[in-house]
Design an enzyme around this catalytic site. Structure first.
Site, PDB file in Angstrom:
ATOM      1  N   GLU A  96       1.024  -1.367  -0.319  1.00  0.00           N
ATOM      2  CA  GLU A  96       0.317  -0.027  -0.122  1.00  0.00           C
ATOM      3  C   GLU A  96       0.948   0.982   0.115  1.00  0.00           C
ATOM      4  OE1 GLU A  96      -2.752  -0.455   3.013  1.00  0.00           O
ATOM      5  OE2 GLU A  96      -3.952  -1.782   2.272  1.00  0.00           O
ATOM      6  N   GLU A 132      -6.174  -8.722  -0.018  1.00  0.00           N
ATOM      7  CA  GLU A 132      -6.412  -8.257   1.540  1.00  0.00           C
ATOM      8  C   GLU A 132      -8.582  -8.253   1.226  1.00  0.00           C
ATOM      9  OE1 GLU A 132      -4.339  -5.819   4.221  1.00  0.00           O
ATOM     10  OE2 GLU A 132      -2.822  -6.312   3.057  1.00  0.00           O
TER      11      GLU A 132
END
Length: 484
Positions: free
Chosen positions: A122, A267
């Site tokens: 991220e 995720e």
């Protein structure tokens, strides 16, 4: 952003688990994170993954012991390069060295089935304020070049797990999706690289975070029961946030000329503690609903077919940052010691329920609690509890959490015990200015479990992340006592 406040706050490094249904290789995937004070031994985790029929695992680094344990397991592996290494990977020589040490050696010598390298985690997250915008793509390019030089270009693909805040909708519908304006150029270049090299776009999607940051978020829309008010996007109907969020990305990819890039859900999951909406019941509802939603390869309205995804996460991590919220330490479908938190049918075993970790060794059955004769108005109570919580894990204490029903004495005992267990039940870790005592009677009650720590594992990743700092904490604790 209307119904789609997609951001998952800072640092879910996290991670451990997700579900993967791929056109080429089917099966369930899991994020395996290691930010814990006491890790389960890697070989125990690998066996547990296999016992549960989980066929893919996503790692956040390339820890040697972890990868070695995955050797000859048959599990498909995604290894990770942490964000703090992205600038280093800007050197091709460094990238070649990393690939040789963390990919080639394990594939050739240990027979580890490495399929992906996740470059960064991220890195374009809003809360990083652009720190990694200029280093992510060069790192990906160099890792790709290094894989090709190593003869692994066709076997191992590069990707970069991104948070869903890299795109947004201009009109609250998926069809309004595009990459966020201020990083549009960076994301477009990254996607072009993925497209040119036959690599997947990996995205993390968290309906829980939307609910957490927006009290007006329609709760039913987070789940897959079909109870939410449908969203009609020009005739395309959406009844859950996952489909709408996913297809907002699909629209963004299409608008920028990359409609055929494969998508991996890096995720997805729901925490079980640390917030009023984080509990086992809602986690079971979400994760089981997701499993049923993607079973049979139905996919989403704009991307019908198998969904390639990893559940987040496999095991709780009690050393994660709680800056995003206390729930960060409770994403696991299993507790820190490998016990299932709730019934979850992954569609892989005959029993239809999770299989716990085997051969887990615990410390002695004893706990640290507040002395029965200790007075709550003792002036050392507040600083002692603050000290314990600051160096242990008190995230299960709070409003509508698993230990939210404890009285004042129970809260203090929970904090003392957490510190005591994290410090391997050392006698001096249950002093607290004479307020604490050791008991062999389990103080757990109702939904509140007072932890009993597992035997410490001193592997490479544990040393790397500095989780053997408990000795330092104990020294500071003793020094505090001496001063008083």
């Amino acid at each position: 952003m209307g119904l789609f406040p997609f951001s998952k706050s800072f640092g879910v490094l996290f991670l451990l688990a997700l579900l993967l249904f791929s056109p080429t290789v089917s099966g369930i995937g899991a994020n395996w994170g290691t930010q814990s004070t006491h890790r389960l031994r890697p070989e125990i985790v690998v066996r547990m993954l296999k016992d549960n029929g989980i066929q893919k695992v996503k790692l956040f680094d390339a820890d040697y012991d972890t990868l070695k344990a995955l050797g000859k397991s048959g599990l498909e592996v995604m290894v990770g390069i942490p964000n703090d290494m992205l600038s280093t990977m800007g050197s091709l020589k460094a990238a070649e060295k990393w690939v040789s040490k963390n990919v080639t050696v394990h594939m050739n010598d240990n027979n580890v089935n490495i399929r992906y390298v996740a470059v960064g985690n991220e890195p374009y997250l809003t809360t990083y304020n652009g720190t990694y915008l200029r280093t992510t793509l060069p790192a990906m390019q160099n890792i790709q070049t290094a894989l090709i030089k190593a003869g692994l270009g066709s076997q191992v693909k590069v990707t970069c797990p991104l948070n869903a805040d890299v795109y947004e909708s201009s009109n609250t519908f998926p069809s309004g999706g595009d990459f966020r304006a201020e990083i549009h150029g960076y994301v477009s270049q990254l996607v072009k690289f993925l497209s040119d090299n036959g690599c997947p776009f990996t995205i993390n999607i968290y309906p829980f975070i939307s609910l957490y940051i927006d009290p007006n978020f329609p709760v039913e829309y987070a789940f897959f029961d079909g109870n939410a008010t449908p969203l009609n996007d020009g005739g395309t109907i959406y009844t859950n946030m996952f489909d709408a969020n996913h297809d907002t990305l699909v629209w963004a990819l299409q608008k920028n000329g990359f409609g055929n890039v494969p998508i991996i859900i890096g995720e997805i999951g729901w925490p079980t503690d640390g917030d009023r909406n984080a509990n086992a019941q809602l986690a079971q509802r979400f994760n089981q609903g997701f499993m049923q939603h993607i079973s049979g390869g139905k996919g989403t309205p704009l991307r019908p077919g198998p969904v390639d995804a990893y559940l987040f996460s496999l095991i709780d991590e009690d050393a994660k940052s709680i800056q995003p919220g206390n729930f960060e330490r409770h994403w696991g479908i299993l507790t820190y010691d490998g016990l299932p938190k709730y019934s979850l049918n992954l569609g892989t075993t005959n029993s239809g329920s999770l299989v716990p970790a085997r051969n887990v060794k615990y410390l002695e059955r004893k706990w640290c609690v507040l002395k029965p004769n200790a007075k709550l108005d003792d002036p050392q109570i507040a600083p002692s509890m603050s000290y314990a919580c600051g160096r242990a894990d008190c995230t299960s204490l709070g409003y509508q959490t698993s230990c939210g029903g404890l009285d004042a004495r129970g809260n203090i005992s929970y904090a003392f015990n957490s510190y005591y267990q994290i410090n391997n039940q050392l006698d001096d870790a249950c002093k607290f200015s004479g307020l604490a005592t050791v008991t062999k009677s389990d103080p757990s009650t109702g939904t509140c479990r007072f932890g009993l720590m597992i035997e410490p594992y001193y592997g490479g990743a544990q040393q790397k992340h500095g989780y053997t700092k408990t000795a330092l904490a104990l020294i500071l604790f003793l020094w505090t006592i001496v001063k008083h």
